[in-house]
Design a protein around this motif. Structure first.
Motif, PDB file in Angstrom:
ATOM      1  N   PRO A 111       0.796  -1.235   0.000  1.00 26.67           N
ATOM      2  CA  PRO A 111       0.000   0.000   0.000  1.00 26.67           C
ATOM      3  C   PRO A 111       0.826   1.281   0.000  1.00 26.67           C
ATOM      4  O   PRO A 111       0.370   2.313  -0.496  1.00 26.67           O
ATOM      5  CB  PRO A 111      -0.829  -0.112   1.275  1.00 26.67           C
ATOM      6  CG  PRO A 111      -0.931  -1.571   1.528  1.00 26.67           C
ATOM      7  CD  PRO A 111       0.375  -2.144   1.054  1.00 26.67           C
ATOM      8  N   VAL A 112       2.038   1.249   0.529  1.00 31.97           N
ATOM      9  CA  VAL A 112       2.862   2.456   0.587  1.00 31.97           C
ATOM     10  C   VAL A 112       3.242   2.960  -0.801  1.00 31.97           C
ATOM     11  O   VAL A 112       3.540   4.145  -0.972  1.00 31.97           O
ATOM     12  CB  VAL A 112       4.122   2.214   1.455  1.00 31.97           C
ATOM     13  CG1 VAL A 112       5.112   1.326   0.735  1.00 31.97           C
ATOM     14  CG2 VAL A 112       4.773   3.516   1.860  1.00 31.97           C
ATOM     15  N   THR A 113       3.189   2.100  -1.810  1.00 35.73           N
ATOM     16  CA  THR A 113       3.595   2.514  -3.149  1.00 35.73           C
ATOM     17  C   THR A 113       2.627   3.502  -3.786  1.00 35.73           C
ATOM     18  O   THR A 113       2.963   4.121  -4.787  1.00 35.73           O
ATOM     19  CB  THR A 113       3.751   1.304  -4.080  1.00 35.73           C
ATOM     20  OG1 THR A 113       2.522   0.579  -4.111  1.00 35.73           O
ATOM     21  CG2 THR A 113       4.866   0.404  -3.619  1.00 35.73           C
ATOM     22  N   LYS A 114       1.448   3.688  -3.198  1.00 34.90           N
ATOM     23  CA  LYS A 114       0.517   4.671  -3.766  1.00 34.90           C
ATOM     24  C   LYS A 114       1.097   6.082  -3.689  1.00 34.90           C
ATOM     25  O   LYS A 114       0.710   6.948  -4.455  1.00 34.90           O
ATOM     26  CB  LYS A 114      -0.843   4.618  -3.077  1.00 34.90           C
ATOM     27  CG  LYS A 114      -0.839   5.122  -1.657  1.00 34.90           C
ATOM     28  CD  LYS A 114      -2.220   5.031  -1.050  1.00 34.90           C
ATOM     29  CE  LYS A 114      -2.197   5.478   0.394  1.00 34.90           C
ATOM     30  NZ  LYS A 114      -3.493   5.358   1.018  1.00 34.90           N
TER      31      LYS A 114
ATOM     32  N   ASN B  77      -0.497  10.324  -9.955  1.00 33.21           N
ATOM     33  CA  ASN B  77      -1.945  10.269 -10.138  1.00 33.21           C
ATOM     34  C   ASN B  77      -2.534   8.955  -9.644  1.00 33.21           C
ATOM     35  O   ASN B  77      -3.082   8.173 -10.416  1.00 33.21           O
ATOM     36  CB  ASN B  77      -2.329  10.493 -11.600  1.00 33.21           C
ATOM     37  CG  ASN B  77      -1.871  11.839 -12.099  1.00 33.21           C
ATOM     38  OD1 ASN B  77      -1.811  12.792 -11.336  1.00 33.21           O
ATOM     39  ND2 ASN B  77      -1.539  11.919 -13.366  1.00 33.21           N
ATOM     40  N   GLY B  78      -2.418   8.720  -8.359  1.00 30.69           N
ATOM     41  CA  GLY B  78      -2.980   7.520  -7.769  1.00 30.69           C
ATOM     42  C   GLY B  78      -4.481   7.433  -7.985  1.00 30.69           C
ATOM     43  O   GLY B  78      -5.165   8.435  -8.143  1.00 30.69           O
ATOM     44  N   ASP B  79      -5.013   6.233  -8.016  1.00 30.49           N
ATOM     45  CA  ASP B  79      -6.430   6.019  -8.286  1.00 30.49           C
ATOM     46  C   ASP B  79      -7.331   6.607  -7.201  1.00 30.49           C
ATOM     47  O   ASP B  79      -8.427   7.058  -7.485  1.00 30.49           O
ATOM     48  CB  ASP B  79      -6.724   4.529  -8.424  1.00 30.49           C
ATOM     49  CG  ASP B  79      -6.094   3.943  -9.667  1.00 30.49           C
ATOM     50  OD1 ASP B  79      -5.808   4.711 -10.603  1.00 30.49           O
ATOM     51  OD2 ASP B  79      -5.893   2.716  -9.700  1.00 30.49           O
ATOM     52  N   ASP B  80      -6.868   6.589  -5.956  1.00 25.25           N
ATOM     53  CA  ASP B  80      -7.728   7.060  -4.874  1.00 25.25           C
ATOM     54  C   ASP B  80      -7.555   8.554  -4.591  1.00 25.25           C
ATOM     55  O   ASP B  80      -8.069   9.054  -3.603  1.00 25.25           O
ATOM     56  CB  ASP B  80      -7.473   6.251  -3.605  1.00 25.25           C
ATOM     57  CG  ASP B  80      -6.043   6.369  -3.112  1.00 25.25           C
ATOM     58  OD1 ASP B  80      -5.219   6.986  -3.809  1.00 25.25           O
ATOM     59  OD2 ASP B  80      -5.757   5.858  -2.019  1.00 25.25           O
ATOM     60  N   GLY B  81      -6.848   9.255  -5.445  1.00 29.90           N
ATOM     61  CA  GLY B  81      -6.683  10.698  -5.275  1.00 29.90           C
ATOM     62  C   GLY B  81      -5.661  11.080  -4.221  1.00 29.90           C
ATOM     63  O   GLY B  81      -5.579  12.232  -3.831  1.00 29.90           O
TER      64      GLY B  81
END
Length: 66
Positions: free
Chosen positions: A31-34, A39-43
Motif C-alpha cells: 500500500p505504501v507505493t501509492k 496520479n494515484g487512483d484514490d486521489g
C-alpha cells in the motif's frame, strides 16, 4: 540482481513477497507505493514529483552555490 533488489524492498515494506511451493518468489506492491505513483487512483497525494525535483541537476546545483 533484480531478485536481490526486490528482497531489499520487501524488507522495508515497499513490496510484499510470497514464496510459492516451487520455491520461487512472487512480489507485489504494498500500500505504501501509492505515494510513489503519479496520479494515484484514490486521489492520494503523490511524492513522485518531489522525488524527481530532489534529483534534478539544476535544483541540486543551487544547494551548493555560494
Amino acid at each position: 540482481m533484480v531478485d536481490r533488489l526486490l528482497r531489499l524492498l520487501a524488507s522495508y515494506g515497499v513490496v510484499t513477497c510470497t514464496t510459492e511451493a516451487t520455491g520461487s518468489r512472487k512480489y507485489s506492491v504494498a500500500p505504501v507505493t501509492k505515494y510513489l505513483v503519479k496520479n494515484g487512483d484514490d486521489g492520494a497525494s503523490s511524492m513522485a514529483n518531489l522525488a524527481l525535483l530532489n534529483q534534478d541537476r539544476v535544483a541540486v546545483a543551487t544547494w551548493f552555490s555560494d
